[in-house]
Design an enzyme around this catalytic site. Structure first.
Site, mmCIF file in Angstrom:
data_model
loop_
_atom_site.group_PDB
_atom_site.id
_atom_site.type_symbol
_atom_site.label_atom_id
_atom_site.label_comp_id
_atom_site.label_asym_id
_atom_site.label_seq_id
_atom_site.Cartn_x
_atom_site.Cartn_y
_atom_site.Cartn_z
ATOM 1 N N LYS A 100 40.809 44.242 38.116
ATOM 2 C CA LYS A 100 41.182 45.541 38.114
ATOM 3 C C LYS A 100 42.339 46.852 38.391
ATOM 4 O O LYS A 100 43.179 47.262 37.643
ATOM 5 C CB LYS A 100 39.678 46.479 38.566
ATOM 6 C CG LYS A 100 39.749 48.218 38.185
ATOM 7 C CD LYS A 100 38.463 48.660 38.554
ATOM 8 C CE LYS A 100 38.101 48.808 39.401
ATOM 9 N NZ LYS A 100 38.803 49.758 40.418
ATOM 10 N N ASN A 101 42.688 46.542 40.075
ATOM 11 C CA ASN A 101 43.005 47.685 40.833
ATOM 12 C C ASN A 101 44.694 47.198 40.934
ATOM 13 O O ASN A 101 45.601 47.414 41.461
ATOM 14 C CB ASN A 101 42.274 47.342 41.699
ATOM 15 C CG ASN A 101 41.707 48.274 42.603
ATOM 16 O OD1 ASN A 101 41.078 48.758 41.506
ATOM 17 N ND2 ASN A 101 40.517 48.177 43.531
ATOM 18 N N CYS A 125 34.643 61.605 44.082
ATOM 19 C CA CYS A 125 33.830 60.155 43.497
ATOM 20 C C CYS A 125 32.922 60.162 44.746
ATOM 21 O O CYS A 125 32.629 61.261 45.388
ATOM 22 C CB CYS A 125 34.611 59.287 43.074
ATOM 23 S SG CYS A 125 34.906 58.143 44.837
ATOM 24 N N ARG A 135 33.168 49.284 34.836
ATOM 25 C CA ARG A 135 34.243 50.164 34.767
ATOM 26 C C ARG A 135 34.839 48.638 35.453
ATOM 27 O O ARG A 135 36.422 49.248 35.689
ATOM 28 C CB ARG A 135 34.334 51.031 36.257
ATOM 29 C CG ARG A 135 33.435 52.249 36.201
ATOM 30 C CD ARG A 135 34.161 53.843 36.832
ATOM 31 N NE ARG A 135 35.120 53.105 37.724
ATOM 32 C CZ ARG A 135 35.796 53.807 38.506
ATOM 33 N NH1 ARG A 135 34.356 54.128 39.183
ATOM 34 N NH2 ARG A 135 36.444 53.043 38.973
ATOM 35 N N ASP A 176 36.522 47.000 50.106
ATOM 36 C CA ASP A 176 35.357 46.795 48.459
ATOM 37 C C ASP A 176 34.743 45.992 48.446
ATOM 38 O O ASP A 176 34.393 45.791 47.686
ATOM 39 C CB ASP A 176 36.457 46.585 47.612
ATOM 40 C CG ASP A 176 37.486 48.083 46.535
ATOM 41 O OD1 ASP A 176 38.788 47.915 46.744
ATOM 42 O OD2 ASP A 176 37.436 48.818 47.643
ATOM 43 N N ARG A 219 38.663 62.494 47.901
ATOM 44 C CA ARG A 219 39.127 61.768 47.488
ATOM 45 C C ARG A 219 40.571 62.564 47.615
ATOM 46 O O ARG A 219 41.332 62.743 46.557
ATOM 47 C CB ARG A 219 39.663 60.836 46.098
ATOM 48 C CG ARG A 219 37.663 60.366 46.033
ATOM 49 C CD ARG A 219 38.061 59.011 46.902
ATOM 50 N NE ARG A 219 38.532 57.739 46.496
ATOM 51 C CZ ARG A 219 38.458 56.989 45.618
ATOM 52 N NH1 ARG A 219 37.363 56.357 44.755
ATOM 53 N NH2 ARG A 219 39.523 56.105 45.608
HETATM 54 C C1 EPZ Z 1 42.701 51.719 46.360
HETATM 55 O O1 EPZ Z 1 42.430 53.303 46.170
HETATM 56 C C2 EPZ Z 1 41.309 51.293 44.981
HETATM 57 N N1 EPZ Z 1 41.086 51.685 43.592
HETATM 58 C C3 EPZ Z 1 40.097 51.941 45.970
HETATM 59 O O2 EPZ Z 1 38.987 50.465 45.262
HETATM 60 C C4 EPZ Z 1 40.118 50.789 47.032
HETATM 61 O O3 EPZ Z 1 39.344 50.552 48.055
HETATM 62 C C5 EPZ Z 1 41.331 51.732 48.150
HETATM 63 O O4 EPZ Z 1 42.361 51.326 48.149
HETATM 64 C C6 EPZ Z 1 41.380 51.240 50.167
HETATM 65 O O5 EPZ Z 1 41.451 49.298 49.379
HETATM 66 C C7 EPZ Z 1 42.236 51.688 43.059
HETATM 67 O O6 EPZ Z 1 43.862 50.539 43.319
HETATM 68 C C8 EPZ Z 1 42.352 51.472 41.635
HETATM 69 P P1 EPZ Z 1 43.783 55.246 49.366
HETATM 70 P P2 EPZ Z 1 43.281 54.550 46.506
HETATM 71 O O7 EPZ Z 1 44.851 55.976 48.957
HETATM 72 O O8 EPZ Z 1 44.290 54.395 46.296
HETATM 73 C C9 EPZ Z 1 42.718 58.873 51.286
HETATM 74 C C10 EPZ Z 1 37.166 49.646 43.757
HETATM 75 O O9 EPZ Z 1 36.250 49.633 44.470
HETATM 76 N N2 EPZ Z 1 43.512 59.284 51.549
HETATM 77 O O10 EPZ Z 1 43.926 53.441 49.905
HETATM 78 O O11 EPZ Z 1 42.529 55.531 45.978
HETATM 79 C C11 EPZ Z 1 41.878 59.160 50.976
HETATM 80 O O12 EPZ Z 1 40.567 59.570 51.376
HETATM 81 C C12 EPZ Z 1 38.235 51.234 43.998
HETATM 82 O O13 EPZ Z 1 37.701 48.379 42.871
HETATM 83 C C13 EPZ Z 1 44.523 60.458 51.535
HETATM 84 O O14 EPZ Z 1 43.564 60.524 52.869
HETATM 85 O O15 EPZ Z 1 42.436 54.308 47.956
HETATM 86 C C14 EPZ Z 1 40.529 56.851 51.758
HETATM 87 O O16 EPZ Z 1 39.853 57.303 53.040
HETATM 88 C C15 EPZ Z 1 37.475 52.421 45.111
HETATM 89 N N3 EPZ Z 1 45.140 61.310 51.528
HETATM 90 C C16 EPZ Z 1 42.303 56.255 52.363
HETATM 91 O O17 EPZ Z 1 43.442 57.220 52.071
HETATM 92 C C17 EPZ Z 1 46.020 60.368 50.105
HETATM 93 O O18 EPZ Z 1 46.751 61.166 49.773
HETATM 94 C C18 EPZ Z 1 41.816 55.428 51.427
HETATM 95 O O19 EPZ Z 1 43.025 55.221 50.106
HETATM 96 C C19 EPZ Z 1 45.273 59.372 50.174
HETATM 97 C C20 EPZ Z 1 44.139 58.468 50.900
#
Ligand code: EPZ
Length: 421
Positions: free
Chosen positions: A22-23, A116, A400, A308, A121
């Protein structure tokens, strides 16, 4: 509303071919927007998030259709850079279409993705990076209007405060078609980033360093189409292995991405189940009660333990011998599945980002609603090793990210039905 009915007590046995990621599919579908002709994407999982991504592509005038697990995209006729709120809100990760649209046509109008189930997020790092690349970004009334101040975005040196997966993807998507060189320091190293870059390179992009913390992208005016096979889903793999371990079973997982799953496998091995693997196949056997994991399980950016996989591994440790300790370092609210586990008789204490799991001898079926994608899958896993029957609602969360999960569980001998309309 549909529900899953799961009856525990059976050891999972059999062979399962792992679904596509998915990711990885989601950013690659967004990246197809950059291509001046057709792309054929194989091994796409048939899941609602992928269909949501295809609806976004179609609403911009690009075409995206499916035949089984193959998506065919054609972005030649892109004629709209505005994504309506109803499509943006279907999945949080739709924010990566911002980078793709800026790369393709230099402007976009999208919604700020809300929080979410996992907590707020924020996208501050995404926006700061795109501004450095020359995007004029206005946020008003929940919408984000972006426009390249020049004809195209320009390259920039970007250092991320945190190796955000989404921010890294958004920067790559806009840099691939920007004017000049972009350097991303402290980039995310997740395997899905490498898969996205592999797809873009096949389309003619000039990208290097993916998989490490420093990625260099030299923008190209045009990218052509290609045929590409999406990598297997390492988190779905962790899910089915946790189910098998929890049920005392023995499974063979084919089409797996073994090396990318090492951070999870090395922890699962500490529970005492026997795991062997060759390049694309994992053999798991567990004949007895699992042992608790001695070391604290800290979720970290790749190559650390994946956040995850936290919920699904926890489901396998509810009846383990001893006490396991989790530390969730990535998301603020990623223990919502523990309420259902405690209803089943698990002994869990949650204190902020720490969760202490004291193994119990038995857990019992219950009725509960899935709280989020991975928490819902973890509830299925716990129900498979519980005594009696469980009813799991709000299964749209699970659909999803898992393709036909009830079929996969039944293939492995688990007792699971999808009921309701
Ligand atoms: C991706 O989400 C994945 N989703 C998530 O998988 C996964 O848990 C996550 O990466 C971490 O590995 C997809 O790829 C579609 P991040 P993403 O930006 O990109 C903070 C699943 O179950 N942050 O690495 O949203 C954020 O709040 C899903 O398949 C900021 O503060 O994750 C979080 O605490 C869930 N500011 C942390 O960083 C920003 O501008 C990690 O977020 C961006 C992120």
């Amino acid at each position: 509303m549909q529900k899953f009915i799961v009856t525990g007590g059976k050891r999972l046995r059999g062979e399962l071919r792992l679904q596509g990621s998915k990711n990885s599919s989601l950013p690659i579908i967004a990246a197809a927007m950059l291509c001046s002709d057709e792309c054929v994407l194989k091994n796409c999982p048939r899941i609602t998030d992928v269909y949501a991504a295809s609806r976004i592509l179609n609403c911009t005038g690009c075409k995206c259709s499916f035949s089984g697990n193959t998506a065919v995209t054609d972005s030649r006729c892109m004629n709209n850079n505005e994504i309506p709120e109803n499509l943006m809100s279907e999945m949080r990760s739709s924010i990566i279409f911002m980078g793709a649209m800026l790369g393709r046509c230099g402007e976009c109008n999208v919604s700020i993705p809300g929080g979410c189930e996992l907590g707020p997020r924020p996208i501050d790092m995404h926006l700061a990076a795109l501004r450095k690349m020359g995007a004029d970004i206005r946020e008003e009334m929940g919408r984000i209007r972006c426009r390249a101040t020049g004809k195209r975005l320009h390259g920039a040196r970007i250092s991320l405060a945190f190796p955000s997966v989404g921010a890294t993807e958004n920067i790559i998507l806009s840099a691939a078609a920007a004017d000049g060189e972009t350097i991303i320091n402290n980039a995310a190293r997740e395997p899905e980033i490498c898969d996205l870059c592999g797809f873009l390179r096949k389309c003619g992009a000039d990208i290097s360093g993916d998989g490490e913390s420093r990625i260099v992208v030299n923008g190209r005016e045009k990218l052509h189409g290609c045929e590409y096979t999406v990598m297997p889903d390492r988190i779905a793999g962790a899910t089915y292995l946790s189910m098998a371990a929890a049920s005392g079973g023995e499974i063979i997982l084919t089409n797996a991405c073994v090396s990318e799953m090492e951070p999870f496998l090395s922890v699962l091995e500490q529970t005492g189940c026997s795991i062997s693997a060759d390049e694309n196949t994992i053999y798991l056997r567990n004949g007895s009660r699992l042992k608790a994991v001695g070391d604290r399980i800290r979720t970290m950016p790749h190559p650390g333990f994946p956040t995850d996989a936290q919920a699904v591994l926890m489901s396998a440790l509810l009846k383990a011998e001893g006490t396991s300790v989790f530390e969730e370092n990535i998301f603020d609210c990623r223990y919502r599945h523990t309420d259902a586990f405690m209803k089943m008789g698990a002994d869990i204490q949650v204190m902020g980002k720490i969760a202490v799991i004291k193994g119990v001898k038995r857990i019992y079926g219950t009725s509960a609603d899935a709280t989020d994608l991975r928490g819902g899958a973890a509830m299925i896993s716990a129900a498979l090793s519980a005594e009696g029957t469980s009813e799991i609602g709000s299964i749209y969360h699970i659909d999803r990210g898992y393709e036909n999960i009830e079929k996969a569980v039944r293939l492995l001998g688990g007792d699971m039905q999808r009921v309701g309309m």
